[in-house]
Design a protein around this motif. Structure first.
Motif, PDB file in Angstrom:
ATOM      1  N   UNK A 187      50.186  47.379  48.576  1.00 30.42           N
ATOM      2  CA  UNK A 187      49.436  48.014  47.492  1.00 30.42           C
ATOM      3  C   UNK A 187      48.609  49.153  48.068  1.00 30.42           C
ATOM      4  N   UNK A 188      48.821  50.359  47.545  1.00 26.11           N
ATOM      5  CA  UNK A 188      48.059  51.539  47.956  1.00 26.11           C
ATOM      6  C   UNK A 188      46.847  51.662  47.035  1.00 26.11           C
ATOM      7  N   UNK A 189      45.648  51.588  47.589  1.00 23.50           N
ATOM      8  CA  UNK A 189      44.422  51.552  46.800  1.00 23.50           C
ATOM      9  C   UNK A 189      43.673  52.867  46.883  1.00 23.50           C
ATOM     10  N   UNK A 190      42.725  53.035  45.986  1.00 25.23           N
ATOM     11  CA  UNK A 190      41.902  54.247  45.943  1.00 25.23           C
ATOM     12  C   UNK A 190      40.439  53.854  46.070  1.00 25.23           C
ATOM     13  N   UNK A 206      37.902  47.135  52.377  1.00 25.25           N
ATOM     14  CA  UNK A 206      37.794  48.400  53.104  1.00 25.25           C
ATOM     15  C   UNK A 206      39.126  48.836  53.695  1.00 25.25           C
ATOM     16  N   UNK A 207      40.221  48.184  53.275  1.00 19.96           N
ATOM     17  CA  UNK A 207      41.559  48.593  53.688  1.00 19.96           C
ATOM     18  C   UNK A 207      42.247  49.279  52.517  1.00 19.96           C
ATOM     19  N   UNK A 208      42.808  50.449  52.762  1.00 21.13           N
ATOM     20  CA  UNK A 208      43.436  51.210  51.674  1.00 21.13           C
ATOM     21  C   UNK A 208      44.835  50.697  51.352  1.00 21.13           C
ATOM     22  N   UNK A 209      45.444  49.937  52.278  1.00 22.10           N
ATOM     23  CA  UNK A 209      46.782  49.390  52.054  1.00 22.10           C
ATOM     24  C   UNK A 209      46.726  47.898  52.382  1.00 22.10           C
ATOM     25  N   UNK A 210      47.086  47.055  51.422  1.00 23.05           N
ATOM     26  CA  UNK A 210      46.984  45.611  51.635  1.00 23.05           C
ATOM     27  C   UNK A 210      48.223  44.900  51.127  1.00 23.05           C
ATOM     28  N   UNK A 252      34.226  51.309  47.852  1.00 22.82           N
ATOM     29  CA  UNK A 252      35.159  50.319  48.388  1.00 22.82           C
ATOM     30  C   UNK A 252      36.494  50.466  47.676  1.00 22.82           C
ATOM     31  N   UNK A 253      37.497  49.810  48.223  1.00 26.88           N
ATOM     32  CA  UNK A 253      38.794  49.735  47.563  1.00 26.88           C
ATOM     33  C   UNK A 253      38.820  48.490  46.686  1.00 26.88           C
ATOM     34  N   UNK A 254      39.596  48.562  45.586  1.00 22.37           N
ATOM     35  CA  UNK A 254      39.590  47.454  44.633  1.00 22.37           C
ATOM     36  C   UNK A 254      40.940  47.366  43.927  1.00 22.37           C
ATOM     37  N   UNK A 255      41.357  46.136  43.656  1.00 24.04           N
ATOM     38  CA  UNK A 255      42.640  45.900  42.989  1.00 24.04           C
ATOM     39  C   UNK A 255      42.426  44.857  41.908  1.00 24.04           C
ATOM     40  N   UNK A 256      43.109  45.051  40.782  1.00 21.68           N
ATOM     41  CA  UNK A 256      42.974  44.144  39.647  1.00 21.68           C
ATOM     42  C   UNK A 256      44.371  43.694  39.216  1.00 21.68           C
ATOM     43  N   UNK A 257      44.499  42.376  38.980  1.00 22.10           N
ATOM     44  CA  UNK A 257      45.799  41.855  38.564  1.00 22.10           C
ATOM     45  C   UNK A 257      45.581  40.605  37.729  1.00 22.10           C
ATOM     46  N   UNK A 258      46.664  39.885  37.480  1.00 28.56           N
ATOM     47  CA  UNK A 258      46.611  38.673  36.665  1.00 28.56           C
ATOM     48  C   UNK A 258      47.591  37.664  37.257  1.00 28.56           C
ATOM     49  N   UNK A 259      47.261  36.384  37.158  1.00 33.00           N
ATOM     50  CA  UNK A 259      48.103  35.330  37.721  1.00 33.00           C
ATOM     51  C   UNK A 259      48.669  34.485  36.583  1.00 33.00           C
ATOM     52  N   UNK A 260      49.983  34.215  36.634  1.00 35.60           N
ATOM     53  CA  UNK A 260      50.628  33.378  35.622  1.00 35.60           C
ATOM     54  C   UNK A 260      51.850  32.712  36.243  1.00 35.60           C
ATOM     55  N   UNK A 261      52.329  31.650  35.590  1.00 37.54           N
ATOM     56  CA  UNK A 261      53.563  31.007  36.031  1.00 37.54           C
ATOM     57  C   UNK A 261      54.759  31.854  35.615  1.00 37.54           C
TER      58      UNK A 261
END
Length: 661
Positions: A425-428, A384-388, A324-333
């Motif tokens: 975002x281009x995912x792998x 399952x989308x490579x670009x989101x 699957x495609x996956x993205x990791x980030x962080x949320x802050x003010x």
């Protein structure tokens, strides 16, 4: 034993019933009520008494009737030379049921109490009413059959178990016994054919000899005075081994499985090891549900399946995990990066031409949302989308005071209200991509009043800052929906310029409209939101248009109509017998899509004046079109005429005169 045959107006036995007796066995068919010839306060019993083995009539056999709870008969009769008896007893002083029990006796035979069970205290009474006529016929045995034997475990040692005889009339079980010290005895077995089911402590049923299903079990047969010995060994346990590999490389992958036994509901979870060692379970034979979950969200969860544990065998289950495609980030003010309000994010597929499309081909896998933890960490997977693109919505309320953290489309520089300007975002496949932090801003509120030019309806009108998509609807199902007075409001909306979509929840009378009176998101006049302020926007929806027609080559499915500039969904409905009609259309070009359940395609449309394939619709008017599945495509061809310049951004910091609540 006696067999009682109870049938309307019949004196001949027709069904064999099993029973367990003290000193005797008999079969008794349930009594069936027959309306009396005339009203009265009596009940009539009649029938035959025969020898079970020879079927010969027994002359001089006697049948007694006793009220339930007493030992004193209220009536009795003996059979004639043909084995027939008949008696009439007074009963039923009330209008309700009266309860009786019957017993049959004959020289050389043990007495039999009706109810298929031995002894007075085991009887179940029969309900009768005044005027009933009952036929009860008995087949008597000289001596009840006996079944006994030995139960051992898989090692041959004596085992505690339960033994059940399953007759043809009672496949759910008739006579039962327990094996103490490995020995069991059923003294009053039912005559006739039966199978034997055995179970050990915390074990499922098995069927003699050593079979796992009722159909595989052997039929046994006993008669008057039979003595049958049947031994059985309990089946050994079996096992399941679970291994997982990457679908592309074949390398070991980590996977957890929850194994649940269907008959008990007990669930045990095991996981494969990092070195590829399998997850293993040992259990009794039978069917189990196996629910699978990858330990890493870079792979899809396989569908749950049913697995079978067989006695004495280990079943190997190999799963190939799809990447699957996956993205990791962080949320802050943005104003205070140390603050991490809990935020849920929807990942929306981004098409190569830079606009966001709604397409059911994407399936439910991109329709989910993902929420951050207390430290702001956020994993958006599996996809399952490579670009989101990402749409972020903080939880409400928070402890951060006012104004609150606000929703946004995530852009390269921060937040935006325009999906077309959101970062792509281009995912792998099979790996996490680390993205910059999502920086939240303090938001404001938009509120106002909505109305229609159409006749009043019960349709609820909603104002939303995006085009309809499944995962966004999950986040904000009732966002901006007006009440009966037409008033609406949207809190926690980011301090950006937002194109607003105004429409009935299910378009019926009014046209789907974007802020500024536009028919498309790309033509909308965005509304500027200020942090901590209220922006007001009133709107009146025009009367919607109707698109109707036919689709050659298709008889059923779902037809949807989409904005030809953006692909945004406008409305959808059923295709019935090749025909459709869709309401709520504004003035402008639209694309039409057909989904038959096995896949969707964009229908080939006639050329318009600009040599583009689109249908031109008009608000308040009807448009007829003949379409065909021939030449339909899996991807839409968006309208390519030059897009008119957008109107300027609207700012409404003060309340307009005459605005409702």
């Amino acid at each position: 034993m006696a067999n009682a045959d109870l049938e309307l107006g019949a004196d001949m036995p027709r069904l064999f019933r099993r029973g367990a007796l003290a000193l005797a066995c008999a079969l008794l068919i349930p009594l069936v009520a027959v309306p009396a010839q005339a009203a009265g306060t009596t009940v009539t019993f009649s029938g035959l008494v025969r020898d079970y083995s020879t079927r010969s009539p027994l002359a001089g056999a006697c049948v007694s009737v006793l009220p339930w709870g007493t030992a004193q008969p209220v009536g009795s009769a003996c059979t004639d030379a043909e084995g027939y008896y008949r008696m009439e007893i007074a009963c039923c002083t009330s209008s309700g049921d009266t309860w009786y029990a019957l017993k049959a006796t004959a020289v050389g035979y043990p007495e039999f109490w009706w109810n298929e069970l031995a002894g007075w205290n085991s009887m179940r009474p029969q309900a009768v009413r005044s005027g009933d006529r009952r036929s009860a016929s008995f087949d008597l045995l000289h001596q009840a059959p006996r079944v006994h034997g030995r139960i051992t475990d898989e090692h041959g040692d004596p085992a505690l178990g339960a033994v059940t005889l399953m007759t043809e009339l009672h496949p759910g079980g008739y006579a039962r016994a327990f094996s103490y010290g490995g020995q069991y005895t059923i003294e009053n077995a039912p005559p006739g054919r039966f199978k034997i089911a055995v179970t050990g402590e915390n074990l499922p049923l098995q069927y003699v000899p050593g079979k796992t299903t009722y159909e595989e079990g052997t039929w046994f047969e006993v008669g008057d005075g039979s003595d049958l010995t049947v031994d059985e060994q309990l089946l050994p346990p079996g096992g399941i081994e679970l291994v997982a590999v990457d679908d592309v490389t074949g390398a070991p992958a980590q996977l957890c499985g929850a194994l649940r036994q269907l008959n008990s509901g007990t669930t045990i979870t095991r996981c494969t090891a990092t070195d590829g060692s399998p997850a293993a379970w040992t259990g009794t034979f039978g069917e189990y549900d196996l629910v699978l979950t990858p330990r890493q969200r870079t792979h899809w969860s396989p569908e749950a399946r049913t697995v079978v544990i067989e006695p004495g065998r280990t079943t190997r289950v190999e799963i190939r995990l799809k990447r699957a495609y996956a993205l990791r980030t962080r949320v802050a003010m943005r104003a205070d990066p140390g603050l991490h309000p809990r935020t849920c994010v929807a990942a929306v597929p981004a098409e190569p031409d830079g606009v966001v499309l709604t397409s059911s081909d994407r399936g439910a896998r991109v329709a989910g949302t993902f929420c951050s933890d207390a430290d702001g960490r956020l994993e958006i997977a599996p996809l399952d989308a490579s670009r989101v693109r990402l749409f972020a919505l903080p939880d409400q309320p928070t402890s951060l005071g006012y104004p609150q953290p606000a929703m946004q489309w995530v852009s390269v520089t921060g937040g935006t209200g325009d999906a077309a300007k959101a970062a792509v975002y281009q995912l792998a496949e099979g790996a996490f991509i680390d993205a910059p932090d999502i920086r939240l801003d303090h938001g404001g509120t938009v509120m106002g009043h909505v109305s229609t030019t159409a006749a009043p309806t019960d349709a609820r009108i909603c104002v939303q800052p995006f085009a309809p998509r499944p995962n966004l609807a999950v986040l904000m199902e009732h966002l901006g929906c007006a009440g009966s007075d037409g008033a609406y409001w949207i809190n926690r909306i980011g301090p950006y310029a937002w194109p607003l979509r105004i429409a009935e929840r299910e378009p019926v009378e009014s046209a789907v409209t974007w802020s500024g009176g536009a028919s498309s998101r790309l033509l909308a006049a965005p509304l500027r939101i200020l942090p901590g302020k209220i922006s007001y926007y009133d709107v009146t929806l025009p009367l919607g248009g109707l698109l109707y027609g036919t689709v050659a080559g298709a008889t059923g499915g779902t037809v949807s109509v989409h904005d030809a500039y953006t692909g945004d969904l406008i409305n959808a409905g059923s295709l019935t017998d090749g025909q459709f009609n869709l309401l709520g259309l504004n003035s402008g070009p639209v694309l039409v899509r057909l989904d038959t359940g096995t896949g969707g395609c964009w229908l080939r449309l006639p050329l318009d004046a600009t040599n583009q394939r689109a249908v031109q619709t008009r608000a308040g008017a009807e448009t007829d079109v003949a379409l065909s599945v021939q030449g339909c495509t899996s991807q839409p061809t968006l309208y390519r005429i030059p897009v008119p310049r957008k109107p300027g951004t609207m700012t409404a910091p003060t309340r307009p005169q005459g605005l409702g609540r």
